[in-house]
Enzyme design. Sequence first.
Site, short mmCIF file in Angstrom:
data_model
loop_
_atom_site.label_atom_id
_atom_site.label_comp_id
_atom_site.label_asym_id
_atom_site.label_seq_id
_atom_site.Cartn_x
_atom_site.Cartn_y
_atom_site.Cartn_z
N ASP A 191 0.88 -1.17 0.00
CA ASP A 191 0.00 0.00 0.00
C ASP A 191 0.91 1.22 0.00
OD1 ASP A 191 -1.75 2.15 0.65
OD2 ASP A 191 -3.10 0.82 1.74
N ALA A 236 7.10 0.03 2.73
CA ALA A 236 6.95 -0.53 1.38
C ALA A 236 7.85 0.23 0.41
CB ALA A 236 5.49 -0.45 0.94
N VAL A 284 0.59 3.91 1.29
CA VAL A 284 0.57 4.62 2.57
C VAL A 284 1.72 4.19 3.47
CG1 VAL A 284 -0.86 3.05 3.98
CG2 VAL A 284 -1.10 5.54 4.24
N SER A 285 2.40 3.10 3.12
CA SER A 285 3.45 2.53 3.97
C SER A 285 4.84 3.02 3.57
CB SER A 285 3.43 1.00 3.89
OG SER A 285 4.61 0.45 4.47
N PRO A 286 5.55 3.71 4.48
CA PRO A 286 6.92 4.11 4.17
C PRO A 286 7.85 2.91 4.02
CG PRO A 286 6.44 4.53 6.49
CD PRO A 286 5.14 4.15 5.84
#
EC number: 5.99.1.4
Length: 209
Positions: free
Chosen positions: A10, A16, A12-14
């Site tokens: 996603d 990732a 929204v995930s740093p």
Amino acid sequence: MPDTVDWFFDVVSPFAYLQLEQFDKLPAGIAIRPRPVVLGAILNHCGQKGPAEIGSKRAFTYRHALFRAQQLGIAFRMPPAHPFNPIKALRLTIATGGSLDAVRAVFRHIWRDGHDVASPEGFAALCDAVGFPEGRTAVEQPAVKDALRHHTDEAIALGVFGVPTLAHKGELFWGEDATALFLQCLETDWLDTPEVRRVSSLPIGIQRG
């Protein structure tokens, strides 16, 4: 033939983003297949709160992401507000073709350059930045929306509980810091060693509530 690995993420995930920026160091023969998912839907399914929904954990998470970026030498700048609504940005990764390069362009706009993508103006700027201005309308196409739902449902069916997650031959490797574990299991039979088998099937000693 390359060894295909599904990568559930996603935007929204740093973490990732940080994992994505290390994919060029993976051994030859590994093909990463991006699978955008809605983390909020996965957390709801699992009955979990996200890290940013817990006050003290929120600050720690941001500090840890910044520390890891500095430790790894990866350019990093938090967007102006977090968490943010990632839905249109996730759909954009699908509408642009779903390639790793397309996904990387979206992530870098958010996490390397620190831009807002949740507001109408911010999302329009994202579309322009990745060279896909038609993304403003493409993300509303039913096929694009269905693809994001499908990837999220697929992740839930596999038992994914967070992002980023690498999935390979029925095994899940969660978190940027699990990349080394994934590679170890890809190259050896570590998961089949006695102590790993033992800890993987420990009985539950006590349950809350």
